[in-house]
Design a protein around this motif. Sequence first.
Motif, short mmCIF file in Angstrom:
data_model
loop_
_atom_site.label_atom_id
_atom_site.label_comp_id
_atom_site.label_asym_id
_atom_site.label_seq_id
_atom_site.Cartn_x
_atom_site.Cartn_y
_atom_site.Cartn_z
N CYS A 20 0.83 -1.21 0.00
CA CYS A 20 0.00 0.00 0.00
C CYS A 20 0.86 1.26 0.00
CB CYS A 20 -0.94 0.02 1.21
SG CYS A 20 -2.39 -1.04 1.05
N VAL A 21 1.95 1.25 0.75
CA VAL A 21 2.85 2.41 0.79
C VAL A 21 3.41 2.67 -0.60
CG1 VAL A 21 5.04 3.28 1.71
CG2 VAL A 21 3.41 2.14 3.24
N LEU A 22 3.90 1.62 -1.26
CA LEU A 22 4.45 1.78 -2.62
C LEU A 22 3.36 2.17 -3.61
CD1 LEU A 22 6.90 -1.25 -2.85
CD2 LEU A 22 7.50 1.16 -2.64
N TRP A 23 2.21 1.53 -3.51
CA TRP A 23 1.10 1.82 -4.43
C TRP A 23 0.65 3.27 -4.29
CZ3 TRP A 23 -0.79 0.19 -8.71
CH2 TRP A 23 -2.11 0.39 -9.08
N ARG A 24 0.56 3.74 -3.06
CA ARG A 24 0.17 5.13 -2.82
C ARG A 24 1.19 6.09 -3.44
NH1 ARG A 24 -0.26 4.48 2.20
NH2 ARG A 24 -2.41 3.76 2.10
N ALA A 25 2.48 5.78 -3.29
CA ALA A 25 3.52 6.63 -3.87
C ALA A 25 3.47 6.59 -5.40
CB ALA A 25 4.90 6.18 -3.37
N TYR A 26 3.19 5.42 -5.95
CA TYR A 26 3.05 5.28 -7.40
C TYR A 26 1.89 6.15 -7.90
CZ TYR A 26 1.85 2.99 -11.85
OH TYR A 26 1.54 2.73 -13.16
N LEU A 27 0.76 6.06 -7.25
CA LEU A 27 -0.40 6.86 -7.64
C LEU A 27 -0.11 8.35 -7.49
CD1 LEU A 27 -3.26 4.72 -6.07
CD2 LEU A 27 -2.59 4.83 -8.49
N ALA A 28 0.59 8.73 -6.43
CA ALA A 28 0.95 10.15 -6.22
C ALA A 28 1.84 10.64 -7.36
CB ALA A 28 1.64 10.32 -4.87
N PHE A 29 2.74 9.80 -7.83
CA PHE A 29 3.59 10.17 -8.96
C PHE A 29 2.73 10.56 -10.16
CE2 PHE A 29 5.83 9.11 -12.89
CZ PHE A 29 7.01 9.83 -12.73
N TYR A 30 1.62 9.85 -10.35
CA TYR A 30 0.70 10.15 -11.45
C TYR A 30 -0.41 11.11 -11.04
CZ TYR A 30 3.12 6.89 -14.41
OH TYR A 30 4.08 6.27 -15.16
N GLU A 31 -0.21 11.76 -9.90
CA GLU A 31 -1.12 12.80 -9.39
C GLU A 31 -2.55 12.30 -9.28
OE1 GLU A 31 -0.42 16.20 -11.93
OE2 GLU A 31 1.60 16.47 -11.13
N THR A 32 -2.71 11.11 -8.69
CA THR A 32 -4.03 10.55 -8.49
C THR A 32 -4.09 9.84 -7.15
OG1 THR A 32 -5.81 9.34 -9.59
CG2 THR A 32 -3.64 8.32 -9.59
N SER A 33 -5.28 9.53 -6.73
CA SER A 33 -5.50 8.72 -5.54
C SER A 33 -6.74 7.87 -5.78
CB SER A 33 -5.68 9.60 -4.30
OG SER A 33 -6.81 10.41 -4.43
N LEU A 34 -6.84 6.80 -5.03
CA LEU A 34 -7.97 5.88 -5.19
C LEU A 34 -8.53 5.53 -3.83
CD1 LEU A 34 -6.33 3.46 -7.79
CD2 LEU A 34 -8.10 5.17 -8.25
N PRO A 35 -9.81 5.18 -3.76
CA PRO A 35 -10.39 4.79 -2.47
C PRO A 35 -9.83 3.45 -1.99
CG PRO A 35 -12.01 4.59 -4.24
CD PRO A 35 -10.79 5.20 -4.84
N GLY A 36 -9.91 3.22 -0.71
CA GLY A 36 -9.42 1.99 -0.11
C GLY A 36 -10.01 0.73 -0.71
#
Length: 150
Positions: A20-36
């Motif tokens: 989850c930590v890596l996935w969150r950072a990956y999504l932040a790189f692409y300037e997005t977020s997703l629900p849990g």
Amino acid sequence: MSQTDFNVRSLRAEDYESWCVLWRAYLAFYETSLPGTVYDSTFARLLGDDPQDYHGLVAERAGALVGLTHYLFHRHCWKIENVCYLQDLFAAPEVRGMGVGRALIEAVYAAADNAGAPSVYWTTQHFNHTARQLYDRIGTLTPFIKYQRD
């Protein structure tokens, strides 16, 4: 860091929090977020037993996850065999340029070879120059442009 300083392996159920930590950072790189709920669903798919489902690999260094990749196999109208789509690739900033991305891609190549898939493909942003330096060394740039319905 050399390739002997980290290990690429399949994602495991006990990796959820670190993933989850890596996935969150990956999504932040692409300037997005997703629900849990998407995190939970994606992780469950990555651990699934269906060979047509998603697959997850991680790079581990000193017991900590430092990279991830997700890929899937699918049919292709121009081939008898399935092809492999490398959907996500991420290396933590502190290990970039140290071979983690290359090792993860090569592990997907090996999985594709093992599955009899002759082709592995992925997309990236045209301005992701850092990643493209690696991609230009281990893949072939195609002339295709991606379109999608939002």
